[in-house]
Design a protein around this motif. Structure first.
Motif, PDB file in Angstrom:
ATOM      1  N   ALA A   1       0.825  -1.208   0.000  1.00 30.64           N
ATOM      2  CA  ALA A   1       0.000   0.000   0.000  1.00 30.64           C
ATOM      3  C   ALA A   1       0.859   1.258   0.000  1.00 30.64           C
ATOM      4  O   ALA A   1       0.597   2.212  -0.759  1.00 30.64           O
ATOM      5  CB  ALA A   1      -0.930  -0.009   1.217  1.00 30.64           C
ATOM      6  N   ARG A   2       1.893   1.282   0.833  1.00 31.13           N
ATOM      7  CA  ARG A   2       2.785   2.445   0.848  1.00 31.13           C
ATOM      8  C   ARG A   2       3.521   2.589  -0.491  1.00 31.13           C
ATOM      9  O   ARG A   2       3.753   3.702  -0.972  1.00 31.13           O
ATOM     10  CB  ARG A   2       3.786   2.315   1.988  1.00 31.13           C
ATOM     11  N   GLY A   3       3.851   1.473  -1.106  1.00 31.29           N
ATOM     12  CA  GLY A   3       4.502   1.531  -2.405  1.00 31.29           C
ATOM     13  C   GLY A   3       3.586   2.108  -3.471  1.00 31.29           C
ATOM     14  O   GLY A   3       4.008   2.945  -4.285  1.00 31.29           O
ATOM     15  N   TYR A   4       2.324   1.692  -3.477  1.00 29.44           N
ATOM     16  CA  TYR A   4       1.380   2.234  -4.458  1.00 29.44           C
ATOM     17  C   TYR A   4       1.136   3.718  -4.222  1.00 29.44           C
ATOM     18  O   TYR A   4       0.992   4.491  -5.177  1.00 29.44           O
ATOM     19  CB  TYR A   4       0.059   1.465  -4.401  1.00 29.44           C
ATOM     20  N   GLN A   5       1.089   4.123  -2.957  1.00 25.39           N
ATOM     21  CA  GLN A   5       0.942   5.547  -2.675  1.00 25.39           C
ATOM     22  C   GLN A   5       2.108   6.342  -3.258  1.00 25.39           C
ATOM     23  O   GLN A   5       1.905   7.413  -3.861  1.00 25.39           O
ATOM     24  CB  GLN A   5       0.859   5.783  -1.164  1.00 25.39           C
ATOM     25  N   ALA A   6       3.306   5.838  -3.074  1.00 23.26           N
ATOM     26  CA  ALA A   6       4.487   6.530  -3.600  1.00 23.26           C
ATOM     27  C   ALA A   6       4.472   6.561  -5.125  1.00 23.26           C
ATOM     28  O   ALA A   6       4.823   7.580  -5.743  1.00 23.26           O
ATOM     29  CB  ALA A   6       5.759   5.851  -3.080  1.00 23.26           C
ATOM     30  N   ARG A   7       4.064   5.477  -5.753  1.00 25.77           N
ATOM     31  CA  ARG A   7       4.039   5.423  -7.216  1.00 25.77           C
ATOM     32  C   ARG A   7       2.931   6.311  -7.788  1.00 25.77           C
ATOM     33  O   ARG A   7       3.098   6.891  -8.869  1.00 25.77           O
ATOM     34  CB  ARG A   7       3.862   3.979  -7.672  1.00 25.77           C
ATOM     35  N   ILE A   8       1.797   6.386  -7.078  1.00 25.43           N
ATOM     36  CA  ILE A   8       0.730   7.293  -7.517  1.00 25.43           C
ATOM     37  C   ILE A   8       1.215   8.738  -7.450  1.00 25.43           C
ATOM     38  O   ILE A   8       1.002   9.535  -8.387  1.00 25.43           O
ATOM     39  CB  ILE A   8      -0.521   7.103  -6.637  1.00 25.43           C
ATOM     40  N   ALA A   9       1.886   9.104  -6.345  1.00 26.32           N
ATOM     41  CA  ALA A   9       2.420  10.463  -6.211  1.00 26.32           C
ATOM     42  C   ALA A   9       3.443  10.750  -7.300  1.00 26.32           C
ATOM     43  O   ALA A   9       3.471  11.856  -7.878  1.00 26.32           O
ATOM     44  CB  ALA A   9       3.039  10.638  -4.828  1.00 26.32           C
ATOM     45  N   LEU A  10       4.290   9.774  -7.595  1.00 27.08           N
ATOM     46  CA  LEU A  10       5.296   9.959  -8.647  1.00 27.08           C
ATOM     47  C   LEU A  10       4.630  10.158 -10.005  1.00 27.08           C
ATOM     48  O   LEU A  10       5.027  11.045 -10.778  1.00 27.08           O
ATOM     49  CB  LEU A  10       6.228   8.753  -8.691  1.00 27.08           C
ATOM     50  N   ALA A  11       3.621   9.335 -10.311  1.00 25.23           N
ATOM     51  CA  ALA A  11       2.943   9.446 -11.602  1.00 25.23           C
ATOM     52  C   ALA A  11       2.290  10.817 -11.752  1.00 25.23           C
ATOM     53  O   ALA A  11       2.370  11.454 -12.816  1.00 25.23           O
ATOM     54  CB  ALA A  11       1.909   8.337 -11.750  1.00 25.23           C
ATOM     55  N   ARG A  12       1.657  11.284 -10.701  1.00 28.79           N
ATOM     56  CA  ARG A  12       1.009  12.600 -10.771  1.00 28.79           C
ATOM     57  C   ARG A  12       2.036  13.721 -10.897  1.00 28.79           C
ATOM     58  O   ARG A  12       1.833  14.671 -11.662  1.00 28.79           O
ATOM     59  CB  ARG A  12       0.151  12.798  -9.522  1.00 28.79           C
ATOM     60  N   GLN A  13       3.128  13.603 -10.147  1.00 29.45           N
ATOM     61  CA  GLN A  13       4.184  14.611 -10.226  1.00 29.45           C
ATOM     62  C   GLN A  13       4.821  14.630 -11.609  1.00 29.45           C
ATOM     63  O   GLN A  13       5.046  15.701 -12.188  1.00 29.45           O
ATOM     64  CB  GLN A  13       5.234  14.326  -9.154  1.00 29.45           C
ATOM     65  N   SER A  14       5.089  13.454 -12.149  1.00 30.72           N
ATOM     66  CA  SER A  14       5.703  13.371 -13.482  1.00 30.72           C
ATOM     67  C   SER A  14       4.747  13.885 -14.553  1.00 30.72           C
ATOM     68  O   SER A  14       5.163  14.588 -15.491  1.00 30.72           O
ATOM     69  CB  SER A  14       6.107  11.924 -13.787  1.00 30.72           C
ATOM     70  N   ALA A  15       3.468  13.537 -14.419  1.00 29.87           N
ATOM     71  CA  ALA A  15       2.482  14.010 -15.393  1.00 29.87           C
ATOM     72  C   ALA A  15       2.369  15.530 -15.351  1.00 29.87           C
ATOM     73  O   ALA A  15       2.240  16.191 -16.396  1.00 29.87           O
ATOM     74  CB  ALA A  15       1.132  13.363 -15.129  1.00 29.87           C
ATOM     75  N   ALA A  16       2.422  16.100 -14.136  1.00 34.03           N
ATOM     76  CA  ALA A  16       2.358  17.553 -14.017  1.00 34.03           C
ATOM     77  C   ALA A  16       3.557  18.210 -14.688  1.00 34.03           C
ATOM     78  O   ALA A  16       3.423  19.231 -15.386  1.00 34.03           O
ATOM     79  CB  ALA A  16       2.287  17.944 -12.539  1.00 34.03           C
ATOM     80  N   SER A  17       4.732  17.614 -14.494  1.00 33.21           N
ATOM     81  CA  SER A  17       5.931  18.149 -15.140  1.00 33.21           C
ATOM     82  C   SER A  17       5.830  18.023 -16.658  1.00 33.21           C
ATOM     83  O   SER A  17       6.216  18.940 -17.400  1.00 33.21           O
ATOM     84  CB  SER A  17       7.162  17.399 -14.623  1.00 33.21           C
TER      85      SER A  17
END
Length: 489
Positions: free
Chosen positions: A179-195
């Motif tokens: 669960a913590r891993g998916y949270q981190a990957r979701i945050a990364l995907a959103r951050q990367s998409a924003a960039s």
């Protein structure tokens, strides 16, 4: 008080010395011996990342340094339904053991009756009181072997609970880490998409200024959308992990949602895992201990089946007093008694008892094979976990270096693109490579924690606290004698 007659005392004087001879008894069937298996002297896969010093299994999950995980493990042990079922199996096994042990002791029953009867033209009352006792003398150890088997079965049930707890703690830790891993990957995907959206906006401005093509704009927006499309799948996997975690703690699937949304880092072990020696598994793995106790139980049952082919001896006695009034039962009454042994010898049963013994022996062989399989499976689990844990740490180091290089490349490509010194394809490729590397690094970080969990489970690490198995899940009320209710159906 009713005094025993001289004939009664003579019968007792003859029977009791015989009883002393019979009680010494004997045993049939094989005596259980703990099997000795040839085990490796060390782990073939051990390296510096997995030292072979004595294994440290006590509360191993606390070495991940996550207080939320520690709390969830405690809650799971208290509320998990598989644990509750295992505790019920322990109560069943213990009750069965007590029930079996009762066959070793004498049994006694009291009886009384009252009747009004007519005899030879006279009508009168008759009151009768009696006491019956019997004792099956365990001449060839049938009851003793059954008691032995029941004791081993109770011990196997204890180990079954330990095995359930081992699996539970590992599952809670694995799902929490996931669960913590998916949270981190979701945050990364959103951050990367924003960039990437920012890059797409810059590209559109350059296109409007005539310094970029429509193809560059489409590629930039397409890459941002592709990264955003990864979020729903990650959200689904995250939700599944949290729901499983809630059920493991005995809650409804959605009851941990708000608590887990507060977030937290991916747990990571702070130091290498000592693995001990292969021989330690025999003492540390509850599934091996359970298999060994089940093998012992099956061995004892051979003795019980064998004893059934031999004669059985029982000692029984009865005394009764009869009178025409209740007050005369202890004085002016007629007394009858009987005392003596009875012998039962199996003569012809069409091979039934021999077949039962053979079946018990074959069942014992099955449990012996199951014990050996449990040991080999445990050895395999540890060897695989050692390799996976060590190799993932090596992989993680390479991915960290790759991520750092891709980050520099992305920053440089962005700078050159903004100054017009580089093409958009360089930016596109750098962003794609950076996101892939960062996501792989997060996945590897989760895998390290998961392999750490797997290794501790393989070594036999589980719950080492006290679990009260005596408390029933269902407490019945009003169970004494009462008028039966007539069902309306």
């Amino acid at each position: 008080m009713v005094n025993a007659s001289p004939s009664f005392r003579r019968a007792a004087g003859i029977t009791i010395p015989l009883l002393g001879l019979i009680l010494s008894g004997c045993a049939v069937g094989p005596d259980y011996m703990v099997p000795r298996l040839a085990l490796p002297v060390s782990w073939s896969s051990s390296g510096t990342e997995t030292p072979s010093r004595p294994v440290e299994l006590a509360r191993w999950w606390e070495r991940l340094g996550d207080k939320e995980l520690d709390a969830l493990v405690e809650e799971a042990v208290a509320g998990n339904l598989d644990v509750a079922a295992a505790k019920a199996r322990i109560r069943t096994a213990r009750a069965t053991e007590r029930q079996t042990n009762a066959a070793l002791a004498p049994s006694a029953d009291a009886s009384s009756s009252a009747a009004r009867q007519k005899s030879q033209g006279e009508v009168g009352n008759q009151f009768k009181g009696g006491f019956d006792a019997s004792w099956e003398l365990d001449l060839f150890g049938a009851n003793a072997r059954s008691s032995e088997a029941a004791r081993y079965g109770s011990q196997a049930a204890d180990e079954d609970l330990n095995a359930v707890l081992l699996t539970l703690v590992g599952d809670v830790a694995s799902n929490y880490v996931a669960a913590r891993g998916y949270q981190a990957r979701i945050a990364l995907a959103r951050q990367s998409a924003a960039s990437q959206r920012e890059t797409a906006a810059l590209t559109r401005k350059k296109f409007e200024a005539g310094s970029a093509s429509a193809v560059d704009v489409a590629n930039a927006e397409g890459q941002a959308a592709s990264t955003e499309a990864k979020v729903p799948d990650l959200q689904t996997s995250y939700a599944e992990a949290v729901h499983r975690l809630a059920v493991l703690t005995g809650r409804g699937p959605a009851e941990l949602d708000a608590r887990m949304k507060r977030g937290g880092p991916i747990p990571r072990p702070r130091r290498p895992v000592p693995t001990g020696l292969p021989a330690d598994l025999l003492a540390n793995r509850p599934d091996i201990r359970q298999a060994e106790r089940e093998y012992a139980q099956a061995t004892a049952k051979i003795g019980a089946a064998t004893a059934a082919r031999y004669p059985s001896v029982s000692l029984s006695g009865a005394i009764a007093t009869t009178a025409t009034s209740v007050g005369d039962l202890g004085k002016s009454s007629s007394i009858s008694w009987s005392l003596g042994p009875s012998l039962s010898v199996p003569i012809f049963n069409a091979g039934k008892l021999a077949a039962a013994q053979e079946a018990a022996e074959a069942t014992r062989d099955q449990y012996f094979v199951a014990y050996k399989a449990a040991v080999l499976g445990a050895l395999e689990d540890v060897e695989n976990a050692i390799v996976a844990y060590r190799q993932e740490r090596i992989k993680n180091g390479r991915l960290a270096a790759a991520t750092q290089s891709y980050r520099k490349a992305s920053e440089l490509a962005q700078s050159l693109y903004q100054s017009g010194s580089s093409s958009f394809l360089d930016v596109l490729d750098a962003e794609r490579s950076l996101y892939s590397a960062e996501d792989s690094l997060l996945t590897s970080t989760v895998a390290i924690a998961d392999n750490y969990i797997t290794l501790n489970k393989a070594l036999g690490g589980g719950w080492d606290g006290i679990v009260d198995a005596s408390k029933p899940e269902v407490v019945d009320a009003n169970t004494g004698p009462r008028l039966r209710k007539v069902s309306a159906n």
